[in-house]
Structures are given as C-alpha cells and as structure tokens.
Design an enzyme around this catalytic site. Structure first.
Site, PDB file in Angstrom:
ATOM      1  N   ASP A  19       0.502  -1.454  -0.395  1.00  0.00           N
ATOM      2  CA  ASP A  19       0.140   0.245   0.239  1.00  0.00           C
ATOM      3  C   ASP A  19       0.881   1.185  -0.022  1.00  0.00           C
ATOM      4  O   ASP A  19       2.052   1.432   0.480  1.00  0.00           O
ATOM      5  CB  ASP A  19      -0.899  -0.232   0.805  1.00  0.00           C
ATOM      6  CG  ASP A  19      -1.925   0.999   1.350  1.00  0.00           C
ATOM      7  OD1 ASP A  19      -2.366   1.401   0.450  1.00  0.00           O
ATOM      8  OD2 ASP A  19      -2.411   1.322   2.053  1.00  0.00           O
ATOM      9  N   ARG A  23       0.425   7.633  -2.452  1.00  0.00           N
ATOM     10  CA  ARG A  23       0.815   8.625  -1.449  1.00  0.00           C
ATOM     11  C   ARG A  23       2.411   8.941  -1.905  1.00  0.00           C
ATOM     12  O   ARG A  23       2.348   9.911  -1.927  1.00  0.00           O
ATOM     13  CB  ARG A  23       0.587   7.930   0.051  1.00  0.00           C
ATOM     14  CG  ARG A  23      -0.630   8.387   0.177  1.00  0.00           C
ATOM     15  CD  ARG A  23      -0.834   7.913   1.596  1.00  0.00           C
ATOM     16  NE  ARG A  23      -1.065   6.576   0.825  1.00  0.00           N
ATOM     17  CZ  ARG A  23      -1.719   5.879   1.674  1.00  0.00           C
ATOM     18  NH1 ARG A  23      -1.390   5.843   3.493  1.00  0.00           N
ATOM     19  NH2 ARG A  23      -1.802   4.404   1.649  1.00  0.00           N
ATOM     20  N   ARG A  32      -0.232   8.701 -11.084  1.00  0.00           N
ATOM     21  CA  ARG A  32      -0.455   7.495  -9.487  1.00  0.00           C
ATOM     22  C   ARG A  32       0.287   6.170 -10.187  1.00  0.00           C
ATOM     23  O   ARG A  32       1.117   5.822  -9.730  1.00  0.00           O
ATOM     24  CB  ARG A  32      -2.326   7.643  -9.079  1.00  0.00           C
ATOM     25  CG  ARG A  32      -2.577   8.485  -7.952  1.00  0.00           C
ATOM     26  CD  ARG A  32      -4.231   7.742  -8.350  1.00  0.00           C
ATOM     27  NE  ARG A  32      -3.999   6.748  -7.386  1.00  0.00           N
ATOM     28  CZ  ARG A  32      -3.530   6.318  -6.087  1.00  0.00           C
ATOM     29  NH1 ARG A  32      -3.844   7.157  -5.066  1.00  0.00           N
ATOM     30  NH2 ARG A  32      -4.602   5.420  -5.632  1.00  0.00           N
ATOM     31  N   HIS A  36       3.275   3.469  -9.229  1.00  0.00           N
ATOM     32  CA  HIS A  36       2.746   1.887  -8.811  1.00  0.00           C
ATOM     33  C   HIS A  36       3.932   1.182  -9.972  1.00  0.00           C
ATOM     34  O   HIS A  36       4.552  -0.056  -9.970  1.00  0.00           O
ATOM     35  CB  HIS A  36       1.694   1.230 -10.319  1.00  0.00           C
ATOM     36  CG  HIS A  36      -0.085   1.825  -9.380  1.00  0.00           C
ATOM     37  ND1 HIS A  36      -0.326   1.768  -8.103  1.00  0.00           N
ATOM     38  CD2 HIS A  36      -0.787   2.454  -9.938  1.00  0.00           C
ATOM     39  CE1 HIS A  36      -0.981   2.108  -7.380  1.00  0.00           C
ATOM     40  NE2 HIS A  36      -1.813   3.059  -8.971  1.00  0.00           N
ATOM     41  N   GLU A  66     -11.581  -4.870  -5.506  1.00  0.00           N
ATOM     42  CA  GLU A  66     -11.939  -3.515  -5.006  1.00  0.00           C
ATOM     43  C   GLU A  66     -11.412  -2.609  -6.057  1.00  0.00           C
ATOM     44  O   GLU A  66     -12.137  -1.417  -6.446  1.00  0.00           O
ATOM     45  CB  GLU A  66     -12.704  -3.083  -3.722  1.00  0.00           C
ATOM     46  CG  GLU A  66     -13.904  -4.302  -2.636  1.00  0.00           C
ATOM     47  CD  GLU A  66     -13.427  -5.189  -2.425  1.00  0.00           C
ATOM     48  OE1 GLU A  66     -11.472  -5.532  -2.556  1.00  0.00           O
ATOM     49  OE2 GLU A  66     -14.112  -6.247  -2.263  1.00  0.00           O
ATOM     50  N   TRP A  68     -10.834  -2.859  -9.202  1.00  0.00           N
ATOM     51  CA  TRP A  68     -11.647  -2.305 -10.602  1.00  0.00           C
ATOM     52  C   TRP A  68     -12.118  -1.147 -10.616  1.00  0.00           C
ATOM     53  O   TRP A  68     -13.161  -0.668 -11.342  1.00  0.00           O
ATOM     54  CB  TRP A  68     -13.170  -3.748 -11.015  1.00  0.00           C
ATOM     55  CG  TRP A  68     -11.991  -4.463 -10.929  1.00  0.00           C
ATOM     56  CD1 TRP A  68     -12.362  -5.992 -10.444  1.00  0.00           C
ATOM     57  CD2 TRP A  68     -11.156  -5.168 -12.025  1.00  0.00           C
ATOM     58  NE1 TRP A  68     -11.366  -7.017 -11.362  1.00  0.00           N
ATOM     59  CE2 TRP A  68     -10.688  -6.548 -12.167  1.00  0.00           C
ATOM     60  CE3 TRP A  68     -11.036  -4.207 -13.727  1.00  0.00           C
ATOM     61  CZ2 TRP A  68     -10.192  -6.971 -13.087  1.00  0.00           C
ATOM     62  CZ3 TRP A  68     -10.129  -4.964 -14.224  1.00  0.00           C
ATOM     63  CH2 TRP A  68      -9.622  -6.538 -14.360  1.00  0.00           C
ATOM     64  N   LEU A 130      11.236 -21.246  -4.231  1.00  0.00           N
ATOM     65  CA  LEU A 130       9.880 -19.669  -3.491  1.00  0.00           C
ATOM     66  C   LEU A 130       8.982 -19.721  -4.582  1.00  0.00           C
ATOM     67  O   LEU A 130       8.879 -19.980  -5.635  1.00  0.00           O
ATOM     68  CB  LEU A 130      10.908 -18.574  -3.728  1.00  0.00           C
ATOM     69  CG  LEU A 130       9.414 -17.625  -3.101  1.00  0.00           C
ATOM     70  CD1 LEU A 130       9.462 -17.103  -2.068  1.00  0.00           C
ATOM     71  CD2 LEU A 130      10.806 -16.066  -3.558  1.00  0.00           C
ATOM     72  N   ARG A 193      -5.461  -2.183   8.869  1.00  0.00           N
ATOM     73  CA  ARG A 193      -6.578  -2.554   8.009  1.00  0.00           C
ATOM     74  C   ARG A 193      -6.428  -3.780   7.418  1.00  0.00           C
ATOM     75  O   ARG A 193      -5.325  -4.471   6.830  1.00  0.00           O
ATOM     76  CB  ARG A 193      -7.768  -1.379   7.198  1.00  0.00           C
ATOM     77  CG  ARG A 193      -8.061  -0.239   7.491  1.00  0.00           C
ATOM     78  CD  ARG A 193      -8.932  -0.047   6.356  1.00  0.00           C
ATOM     79  NE  ARG A 193      -8.234   0.877   5.050  1.00  0.00           N
ATOM     80  CZ  ARG A 193      -7.797   2.668   4.953  1.00  0.00           C
ATOM     81  NH1 ARG A 193      -7.946   3.071   6.078  1.00  0.00           N
ATOM     82  NH2 ARG A 193      -7.239   2.415   4.584  1.00  0.00           N
TER      83      ARG A 193
HETATM   84  C1  FPP Z   1      -2.033   0.732  -3.186  1.00  0.00           C
HETATM   85  O1  FPP Z   1      -0.726   1.405  -3.064  1.00  0.00           O
HETATM   86  C2  FPP Z   1      -1.388  -0.886  -4.656  1.00  0.00           C
HETATM   87  C3  FPP Z   1      -1.866  -0.490  -5.805  1.00  0.00           C
HETATM   88  C4  FPP Z   1      -2.914  -1.492  -5.772  1.00  0.00           C
HETATM   89  C5  FPP Z   1      -1.342  -2.517  -6.885  1.00  0.00           C
HETATM   90  C6  FPP Z   1      -0.434  -2.529  -6.307  1.00  0.00           C
HETATM   91  C7  FPP Z   1       0.524  -2.756  -7.542  1.00  0.00           C
HETATM   92  C8  FPP Z   1       1.738  -2.944  -7.835  1.00  0.00           C
HETATM   93  C9  FPP Z   1       2.878  -2.994  -6.322  1.00  0.00           C
HETATM   94  C10 FPP Z   1       2.977  -2.402  -8.837  1.00  0.00           C
HETATM   95  C11 FPP Z   1       2.317  -3.680  -9.294  1.00  0.00           C
HETATM   96  C12 FPP Z   1       2.327  -4.920  -8.704  1.00  0.00           C
HETATM   97  C13 FPP Z   1       2.685  -5.791  -9.758  1.00  0.00           C
HETATM   98  C14 FPP Z   1       3.095  -6.875  -9.663  1.00  0.00           C
HETATM   99  C15 FPP Z   1       4.175  -5.481 -11.589  1.00  0.00           C
HETATM  100  P1  FPP Z   1      -2.480   2.637  -3.741  1.00  0.00           P
HETATM  101  O2  FPP Z   1      -2.780   2.933  -4.766  1.00  0.00           O
HETATM  102  O3  FPP Z   1      -4.061   2.557  -2.914  1.00  0.00           O
HETATM  103  O4  FPP Z   1      -1.514   3.875  -2.724  1.00  0.00           O
HETATM  104  P2  FPP Z   1      -2.792   4.701  -1.183  1.00  0.00           P
HETATM  105  O5  FPP Z   1      -3.568   4.488  -0.194  1.00  0.00           O
HETATM  106  O6  FPP Z   1      -1.393   5.731  -0.960  1.00  0.00           O
HETATM  107  O7  FPP Z   1      -3.482   6.148  -3.085  1.00  0.00           O
END
Ligand code: FPP
Length: 239
Positions: A19, A23, A32, A36, A66, A68, A130, A193
């Site tokens: 997570d 941010r 954003r 990622h 969620e 999506w 792994l 959470r």
């Molecule tokens: C949460 O941060 C992260 C996600 C919803 C996506 C996780 C994806 C990755 C780590 C990158 C891609 C993964 C792979 C396997 C290549 P958030 O967007 O909810 O952050 P925020 O809470 O700060 O808005």
C-alpha cells in the site's frame, strides 16, 4: 549483517498488502501510475530478498476485487504494468528458481494480461525455491463465498455430507489451497486495515505494519519485518 537472526525460525509464508503507491507519487508531484511503476521495482527487490532470507511462499496483494472501481486509466495502467513486468521479469524468475502462481478471479483480467500471466505461470512451474502467489482481482469474501458455493453444490450432488466439512479441510476449497497459512502479514504505509485480504488464512498470522510506503519498501524492510516476527511468541490460543 542481516537485520534478522538466521538461526531463529524464518516465516515459511509471508503475505504483503502493498500500500502507498499513490501517496508516494503524490508526495513527488507525480501521477499515481508512476507510484505503481516504482512499486513494481519493490516487487522485484522483495522477491530477491525473500529468496535470500529463505521464505518459501510470498503472497502479494497486487489488485483487489474492489480496485476495478478505480479510474479507467489507473486500472489499464496497472494491467499494462503487470503484463510488462511479467514479460520482462519471467526469465529472472526462472534464473532465481521462483515459481509464480495467481490467486483471485483471474478470469476478470483483460485477455492480454491473462495470457502473459498464464505463460509466466507455465514457464516457472518447475521452479522450487520460492513460490510467489500474486493476488489479482482478489477479494477474501468472494473467495469464501465461491468455496461455499462449491461445497453446497458437492452436497447437493451427494458427493459430500455437511459433517465432512471441517476447519482442517475448508482451506482446500480456497485459492490458497496449495500454500500453508501465512506466518507473517506485512502492511505498508501505516494503515491498520486488512482490506478483504486472506481473512480465513491469517487467523493466527503475526502482523507487521510499517509506515514505509510500498515504493520505498526494499530488501532491508523485509529483513526488518522478519526480525519483528522473530521477536513474537506464537501461542495459537494456548499458553
Ligand atoms: C496500493 O497503493 C497498491 C496497489 C493498488 C497496486 C499494487 C501494485 C503494485 C505494487 C505494482 C504492480 C505489481 C506488480 C506485480 C508488477 P495505492 O494506490 O492504494 O496507494 P495509496 O493508498 O497511497 O493511494
């Protein structure tokens, strides 16, 4: 010197709620999807770290059922990133003897992502050091309902009686049936959470929450999580 003690028990299965990508990006004035992209580098680093530490199963919450609901450009950015990452990194997974598996409603993924995912899963099927279980379109409540539907159908078809279902065998009907329950659950970015992640499977997991945002979470941070785990005394409800 590693941050953990190689002589003490190492968690066999670590599950991570990744997570804070948004941010991380916002703090740098970036969009954003850049968060990622940087988060994907953490995935790569953590896979290597997990193998080096001796963790056998790593479950990564990459996309929830969620998620999506996020804006279309973010969803397509994440799906594109997934395909790109898997295509680029599957040879490294093979070299590092890391097997890829997926949990979740992967039939909901766009065809191109699904195709690349299936290929990466097939290409790494022989790897053993792994196993990385990537959670995609995953929701724990959906997983439990899906398992219950299967069980109800089996009972209706006369293949099973209600008494045959037990705490021990319910897990066989979940996506995670081939992995032990997580010993350690890690959540980044300081949120307390569970977010519909592995609700059944984390019943006795130790929980490590760190303020570090996922794109900043690297080798050292996983070692620190394992060190925190090694300080816990697991009792499973006993004394
Ligand atoms: C949460 O941060 C992260 C996600 C919803 C996506 C996780 C994806 C990755 C780590 C990158 C891609 C993964 C792979 C396997 C290549 P958030 O967007 O909810 O952050 P925020 O809470 O700060 O808005």
């Amino acid at each position: 010197m590693p941050h953990y003690d190689p002589e003490l028990p190492i968690p066999e299965h670590v599950a991570i709620i990744m997570d804070g990508n948004g941010r991380w990006a916002k703090g740098r004035g970036k969009i954003r999807n850049e968060g990622h992209r940087e988060g994907a580098k953490s995935v790569e680093a953590v896979l290597e770290a997990a193998k080096a530490i001796g963790i056998r199963h790593l479950t990564l919450y990459a996309f929830s059922s969620e998620n999506w609901k996020r804006p279309e450009d973010e969803v397509s950015g994440l799906m594109g990133l997934l395909s790109h990452f898997l295509k680029l990194k599957t040879p490294t997974l093979i070299k590092n003897d890391i097997r890829l598996k997926a949990i979740g409603a992967i039939d909901r993924l766009p065809p191109a992502s699904r195709k690349q995912l299936d290929k990466s899963i097939a290409d790494t099927a022989h790897c053993e050091s792994l196993t990385c279980h990537i959670a995609l379109s995953y929701g724990s409540r959906e997983e439990i309902v899906r398992a219950t539907q299967t069980l109800m159908q089996r009972a209706a078809d006369g293949e099973m009686t209600p008494e045959e279902l037990s705490v021990e065998n319910f897990g066989d009907y979940l996506y995670t049936s081939e992995a032990p329950d997580p010993d350690l659950l890690v959540r980044t970015s300081g949120e307390f959470r569970i977010s519909n992640f592995l609700l059944w499977q984390i019943s006795y997991s130790e929980i490590h929450i760190t303020d570090v945002l996922w794109p900043d979470f690297r080798h050292e941070n996983l070692e620190l999580a394992v060190a925190d785990y090694q300080k816990r005394h697991r009792r499973y409800g006993g004394l």
